[in-house]
Design a protein around this motif. Structure first.
Motif, PDB file in Angstrom:
ATOM      1  N   GLY A   1       0.793  -1.229   0.000  1.00  0.00           N
ATOM      2  CA  GLY A   1       0.000   0.000   0.000  1.00  0.00           C
ATOM      3  C   GLY A   1       0.820   1.270   0.000  1.00  0.00           C
ATOM      4  O   GLY A   1       0.304   2.344   0.304  1.00  0.00           O
ATOM      5  N   GLY A   2       2.083   1.183  -0.342  1.00  0.00           N
ATOM      6  CA  GLY A   2       2.926   2.377  -0.374  1.00  0.00           C
ATOM      7  C   GLY A   2       4.336   2.025  -0.787  1.00  0.00           C
ATOM      8  O   GLY A   2       4.611   0.921  -1.257  1.00  0.00           O
ATOM      9  N   VAL A   3       5.245   2.970  -0.611  1.00  0.00           N
ATOM     10  CA  VAL A   3       6.645   2.800  -0.992  1.00  0.00           C
ATOM     11  C   VAL A   3       7.491   2.746   0.264  1.00  0.00           C
ATOM     12  O   VAL A   3       7.299   3.543   1.201  1.00  0.00           O
ATOM     13  N   ARG A   4       8.427   1.818   0.305  1.00  0.00           N
ATOM     14  CA  ARG A   4       9.321   1.705   1.460  1.00  0.00           C
ATOM     15  C   ARG A   4      10.082   3.017   1.688  1.00  0.00           C
ATOM     16  O   ARG A   4      10.321   3.778   0.755  1.00  0.00           O
ATOM     17  N   PHE A   5      10.486   3.220   2.923  1.00  0.00           N
ATOM     18  CA  PHE A   5      11.015   4.521   3.340  1.00  0.00           C
ATOM     19  C   PHE A   5      12.171   5.003   2.464  1.00  0.00           C
ATOM     20  O   PHE A   5      12.130   6.105   1.904  1.00  0.00           O
ATOM     21  N   PHE A   6      13.230   4.219   2.345  1.00  0.00           N
ATOM     22  CA  PHE A   6      14.417   4.679   1.623  1.00  0.00           C
ATOM     23  C   PHE A   6      14.240   4.644   0.106  1.00  0.00           C
ATOM     24  O   PHE A   6      15.132   5.080  -0.624  1.00  0.00           O
ATOM     25  N   GLU A   7      13.105   4.135  -0.358  1.00  0.00           N
ATOM     26  CA  GLU A   7      12.824   4.143  -1.787  1.00  0.00           C
ATOM     27  C   GLU A   7      12.009   5.365  -2.200  1.00  0.00           C
ATOM     28  O   GLU A   7      11.757   5.572  -3.392  1.00  0.00           O
ATOM     29  N   ARG A   8      11.584   6.164  -1.239  1.00  0.00           N
ATOM     30  CA  ARG A   8      10.777   7.349  -1.545  1.00  0.00           C
ATOM     31  C   ARG A   8      11.660   8.436  -2.149  1.00  0.00           C
ATOM     32  O   ARG A   8      12.764   8.696  -1.681  1.00  0.00           O
ATOM     33  N   ALA A   9      11.152   9.081  -3.194  1.00  0.00           N
ATOM     34  CA  ALA A   9      11.953  10.026  -3.974  1.00  0.00           C
ATOM     35  C   ALA A   9      12.508  11.158  -3.112  1.00  0.00           C
ATOM     36  O   ALA A   9      13.686  11.538  -3.255  1.00  0.00           O
ATOM     37  N   HIS A  10      11.696  11.720  -2.209  1.00  0.00           N
ATOM     38  CA  HIS A  10      12.154  12.847  -1.402  1.00  0.00           C
ATOM     39  C   HIS A  10      13.242  12.441  -0.412  1.00  0.00           C
ATOM     40  O   HIS A  10      14.121  13.252  -0.099  1.00  0.00           O
ATOM     41  N   ILE A  11      13.209  11.198   0.061  1.00  0.00           N
ATOM     42  CA  ILE A  11      14.279  10.716   0.937  1.00  0.00           C
ATOM     43  C   ILE A  11      15.567  10.574   0.134  1.00  0.00           C
ATOM     44  O   ILE A  11      16.651  10.968   0.590  1.00  0.00           O
ATOM     45  N   LYS A  12      15.474  10.053  -1.073  1.00  0.00           N
ATOM     46  CA  LYS A  12      16.649   9.949  -1.940  1.00  0.00           C
ATOM     47  C   LYS A  12      17.203  11.333  -2.273  1.00  0.00           C
ATOM     48  O   LYS A  12      18.424  11.521  -2.366  1.00  0.00           O
ATOM     49  N   ASN A  13      16.307  12.314  -2.463  1.00  0.00           N
ATOM     50  CA  ASN A  13      16.761  13.678  -2.753  1.00  0.00           C
ATOM     51  C   ASN A  13      17.564  14.256  -1.590  1.00  0.00           C
ATOM     52  O   ASN A  13      18.630  14.850  -1.787  1.00  0.00           O
ATOM     53  N   VAL A  14      17.048  14.107  -0.369  1.00  0.00           N
ATOM     54  CA  VAL A  14      17.744  14.638   0.807  1.00  0.00           C
ATOM     55  C   VAL A  14      19.098  13.943   0.982  1.00  0.00           C
ATOM     56  O   VAL A  14      20.111  14.591   1.268  1.00  0.00           O
ATOM     57  N   LEU A  15      19.124  12.637   0.805  1.00  0.00           N
ATOM     58  CA  LEU A  15      20.391  11.911   0.920  1.00  0.00           C
ATOM     59  C   LEU A  15      21.387  12.374  -0.145  1.00  0.00           C
ATOM     60  O   LEU A  15      22.597  12.416   0.104  1.00  0.00           O
ATOM     61  N   ALA A  16      20.877  12.730  -1.326  1.00  0.00           N
ATOM     62  CA  ALA A  16      21.758  13.250  -2.377  1.00  0.00           C
ATOM     63  C   ALA A  16      22.405  14.563  -1.937  1.00  0.00           C
ATOM     64  O   ALA A  16      23.607  14.796  -2.177  1.00  0.00           O
ATOM     65  N   TYR A  17      21.633  15.444  -1.294  1.00  0.00           N
ATOM     66  CA  TYR A  17      22.205  16.690  -0.770  1.00  0.00           C
ATOM     67  C   TYR A  17      23.309  16.385   0.243  1.00  0.00           C
ATOM     68  O   TYR A  17      24.359  17.036   0.252  1.00  0.00           O
ATOM     69  N   LEU A  18      23.059  15.410   1.105  1.00  0.00           N
ATOM     70  CA  LEU A  18      24.072  15.067   2.104  1.00  0.00           C
ATOM     71  C   LEU A  18      25.319  14.475   1.457  1.00  0.00           C
ATOM     72  O   LEU A  18      26.450  14.704   1.917  1.00  0.00           O
ATOM     73  N   ARG A  19      25.116  13.733   0.389  1.00  0.00           N
ATOM     74  CA  ARG A  19      26.268  13.100  -0.274  1.00  0.00           C
ATOM     75  C   ARG A  19      27.173  14.119  -0.949  1.00  0.00           C
ATOM     76  O   ARG A  19      28.391  13.942  -0.988  1.00  0.00           O
TER      77      ARG A  19
ATOM     78  N   GLU B   1       3.206  15.279   4.234  1.00  0.00           N
ATOM     79  CA  GLU B   1       3.625  13.927   4.577  1.00  0.00           C
ATOM     80  C   GLU B   1       5.092  13.698   4.198  1.00  0.00           C
ATOM     81  O   GLU B   1       5.843  13.043   4.928  1.00  0.00           O
ATOM     82  N   ARG B   2       5.516  14.281   3.086  1.00  0.00           N
ATOM     83  CA  ARG B   2       6.915  14.146   2.673  1.00  0.00           C
ATOM     84  C   ARG B   2       7.852  14.857   3.648  1.00  0.00           C
ATOM     85  O   ARG B   2       8.932  14.356   3.960  1.00  0.00           O
ATOM     86  N   LEU B   3       7.435  16.020   4.126  1.00  0.00           N
ATOM     87  CA  LEU B   3       8.235  16.717   5.131  1.00  0.00           C
ATOM     88  C   LEU B   3       8.287  15.920   6.437  1.00  0.00           C
ATOM     89  O   LEU B   3       9.306  15.932   7.139  1.00  0.00           O
ATOM     90  N   GLN B   4       7.218  15.225   6.763  1.00  0.00           N
ATOM     91  CA  GLN B   4       7.224  14.372   7.949  1.00  0.00           C
ATOM     92  C   GLN B   4       8.210  13.218   7.767  1.00  0.00           C
ATOM     93  O   GLN B   4       8.899  12.821   8.711  1.00  0.00           O
ATOM     94  N   ASP B   5       8.274  12.681   6.568  1.00  0.00           N
ATOM     95  CA  ASP B   5       9.273  11.652   6.277  1.00  0.00           C
ATOM     96  C   ASP B   5      10.680  12.184   6.520  1.00  0.00           C
ATOM     97  O   ASP B   5      11.533  11.502   7.113  1.00  0.00           O
ATOM     98  N   ILE B   6      10.929  13.399   6.044  1.00  0.00           N
ATOM     99  CA  ILE B   6      12.269  13.983   6.180  1.00  0.00           C
ATOM    100  C   ILE B   6      12.598  14.227   7.646  1.00  0.00           C
ATOM    101  O   ILE B   6      13.740  14.012   8.085  1.00  0.00           O
ATOM    102  N   GLU B   7      11.606  14.655   8.417  1.00  0.00           N
ATOM    103  CA  GLU B   7      11.834  14.828   9.850  1.00  0.00           C
ATOM    104  C   GLU B   7      12.166  13.495  10.514  1.00  0.00           C
ATOM    105  O   GLU B   7      13.024  13.423  11.400  1.00  0.00           O
ATOM    106  N   GLN B   8      11.503  12.426  10.071  1.00  0.00           N
ATOM    107  CA  GLN B   8      11.805  11.114  10.631  1.00  0.00           C
ATOM    108  C   GLN B   8      13.234  10.700  10.273  1.00  0.00           C
ATOM    109  O   GLN B   8      13.941  10.090  11.075  1.00  0.00           O
ATOM    110  N   LEU B   9      13.682  11.049   9.061  1.00  0.00           N
ATOM    111  CA  LEU B   9      15.069  10.790   8.677  1.00  0.00           C
ATOM    112  C   LEU B   9      16.023  11.568   9.581  1.00  0.00           C
ATOM    113  O   LEU B   9      17.078  11.060   9.970  1.00  0.00           O
ATOM    114  N   ALA B  10      15.652  12.807   9.925  1.00  0.00           N
ATOM    115  CA  ALA B  10      16.473  13.607  10.829  1.00  0.00           C
ATOM    116  C   ALA B  10      16.552  12.968  12.211  1.00  0.00           C
ATOM    117  O   ALA B  10      17.618  12.951  12.844  1.00  0.00           O
ATOM    118  N   VAL B  11      15.434  12.452  12.695  1.00  0.00           N
ATOM    119  CA  VAL B  11      15.424  11.757  13.982  1.00  0.00           C
ATOM    120  C   VAL B  11      16.358  10.546  13.921  1.00  0.00           C
ATOM    121  O   VAL B  11      17.125  10.282  14.855  1.00  0.00           O
TER     122      VAL B  11
END
Length: 400
Positions: free
Chosen positions: A105-123, A222-232
Motif C-alpha cells: 500500500g505504499g513505498v518503502r522509506f528509503f525508496e521514496r523520492a524525497h528521501i533519496k533527494n535529501v540523501l543526495a544533498y548530504l552526499r 507527509e513528505r516533510l514528515q518523512d524527512i523529519e523522521q530521517l532527521a530523527v
C-alpha cells in the motif's frame, strides 16, 4: 424483500469482536449488525500509549520478536496504519533489528523520492566528486537540463573547494541561472547548519527544497514528515560518512527484499488498512491511533467522513484472529505537539481492553516539581474540599 444478516465470524475471538461491535455501533448511517464469534474467548485486546513514535516502534518491534520466539511466523503478524507516513519510525526500528518485512500500500522509506533527494544533498556535502548525487540534486532545479548539469558538475569538480560556487552561474543561460540560484540557496543553508547529520537534514527541510515539494506534490506535508523522521534517525549517527554508509546499506537491503530476496524467508506484513481488507493475521498491531491522525482531520469536514473512518478502523480491528494491539504516540514527531488517543479508542468500553502507558482517570498534568518543592494542596473554604490529586497521561515531563 427479506434481509439476511451475515453476523457469524469464523476468524476473530469474542474479545476482539466485542471491541469492533462497540465502536461500529456509533455509526448511525448503516444497517446495524453484531458480529458473533465461533472461537473461544482469549486475551483482551491491548491499548498502549507511548511518549513518541520512536518508543511506540521499539515496543512493537520487541513484541514482534517475542511472538516469533513463541512460534508465530512473521508472516502471520501484521502492522496496520491509516496512512503510509505513519510507518516511518517503525520501518527504522525494523531495519535496525534486522526484521524482514513486506510493505503493502505504499513505498518503502528509503525508496521514496524525497528521501533519496535529501540523501543526495548530504552526499554532495560529504563528497564533491559524487557525480550521481550532483546529477540528482541539479536536475530538480528549474532550467537545468542534462547538458547544463554536466557542465556545472565538471566546473565543480575542477574547483578547489565548494564553499563558494556562485561564480559558476556566470556562464549559464538566463533560465538556467534561476535554477542555479535556487540550488545555491539550499547549498548556503547546508553550509550554515551545525554540520551534524540531523542538522543538515533539517536544513534541507527548511530550505527552498520545501518550497519545491509544496509546488510539486499535494502530499508535501507527509513528505516533510518523512524527512523529519530521517532527521530523527540521523540524531543517532556519529558522523556523516557513517550515516551515509548505513543509508546505502538500507537502500540496498530494501531493494533486495522488494525484489523478493530469500523467497523462503518469512516476512512481517506492513500495510495500510485499505490494502488489508479481506485479509487476516494471527496478531495485528494497529498503530498511530492518535487524535488528528486517525480519524484523519480532513474526514471531520467531509459528509459521512467520520463514519467512513470508523468503518476503516472496524476493518483494521477485525483483521486480527487472536492478538490485537492498538497503539498511539502522545507526541507528534513533526509538530512536537501533544495529542491524545483517537476518538475511536475512547469509544471502546474500558472493560473490553487492557490499557497500558497512561492513567484512565484524567488527562490533566501534574506539575512534576510539586514533590521536589514540597508543595501541598489545601481546601479552599469557598469551594469545599479539594479533590484528590489526579495523575496525568505522563508520569513526568521527562517521558517526552
Amino acid at each position: 424483500a427479506r434481509m439476511f444478516r451475515l453476523e457469524t465470524n469464523y476468524r476473530s475471538t469474542p474479545n476482539i469482536l466485542d471491541v469492533a461491535n462497540d465502536v461500529i455501533a456509533n455509526n448511525t448511517r448503516q444497517h446495524q449488525k453484531t458480529l458473533r464469534s465461533l472461537q473461544d474467548a482469549f486475551m483482551r485486546p491491548e491499548v498502549h500509549a507511548f511518549a513518541d513514535d520512536r518508543e511506540e516502534a521499539e515496543f512493537i518491534a520487541g513484541q514482534i520478536l517475542q511472538f516469533r520466539d513463541e512460534g508465530i511466523p512473521l508472516d502471520h503478524i501484521a502492522v496496520l496504519f491509516r496512512a503510509a507516513f505513519h510507518s516511518q519510525a517503525l520501518e527504522m526500528e525494523l531495519m535496525k533489528r534486522d526484521i524482514p518485512y513486506d510493505y503493502r500500500g505504499g513505498v518503502r522509506f528509503f525508496e521514496r523520492a524525497h528521501i533519496k533527494n535529501v540523501l543526495a544533498y548530504l552526499r554532495i556535502v560529504a563528497n564533491k566528486d559524487d557525480v550521481v548525487a550532483w546529477s540528482r540534486v541539479l536536475n530538480m532545479q528549474v532550467g537545468l537540463g542534462p547538458v547544463t548539469v554536466e557542465k556545472i558538475i565538471r566546473a565543480i569538480r575542477q574547483s578547489e573547494g565548494v564553499e563558494n560556487l556562485s561564480h559558476i552561474g556566470a556562464s549559464l543561460p538566463a533560465r538556467a541561472q534561476v535554477g542555479w540560484m535556487d540550488f545555491l540557496a539550499v547549498w548556503q543553508d547546508l553550509l550554515d547548519s551545525d554540520q551534524t547529520v540531523s542538522g543538515l537534514i533539517r536544513a534541507v527541510a527548511t530550505s527552498k527544497y520545501a518550497e519545491y515539494l509544496e509546488n510539486e506534490h499535494p502530499d508535501y506535508r507527509e513528505r516533510l514528515q518523512d524527512i523529519e523522521q530521517l532527521a530523527v534517525f540521523g540524531e543517532r549517527a556519529t558522523d556523516l560518512s557513517t550515516f551515509l554508509a548505513e543509508a546505502s546499506m538500507q537502500e540496498s537491503y530494501q531493494a533486495t527484499t522488494a525484489k523478493g530476496g530469500n523467497e523462503d524467508e518469512k516476512k512481517l506484513i506492513l500495510s495500510t488498512i485499505h490494502q488489508a481488507k479481506g485479509l487476516e493475521w494471527e496478531a495485528v498491531f494497529v498503530i498511530g491511533l492518535a487524535a488528528g491522525k486517525f480519524p484523519h482531520e480532513r474526514s471531520l469536514r467531509e459528509t459521512n467522513g467520520l463514519e467512513e473512518e470508523r468503518r476503516l478502523f472496524y476493518v483494521a480491528v477485525t483483521r486480527a484472529k487472536k492478538y490485537l494491539y492498538m497503539t498511539y504516540p502522545l507526541l507528534a514527531s513533526f509538530t512536537s505537539s501533544l495529542s491524545g488517543p483517537s476518538m475511536f479508542i475512547e469509544e471502546i468500553g474500558r472493560d473490553l481492553v487492557h490499557h497500558e502507558g497512561f492513567r484512565e482517570e484524567t488527562s490533566i498534568f501534574d506539575d512534576p516539581s510539586d514533590d521536589v518543592d514540597d508543595i501541598t494542596y489545601v481546601p479552599d473554604p469557598d469551594y469545599g474540599e479539594a479533590p484528590p490529586k489526579r495523575r496525568g497521561i505522563l508520569k513526568s515531563i521527562d517521558e517526552l
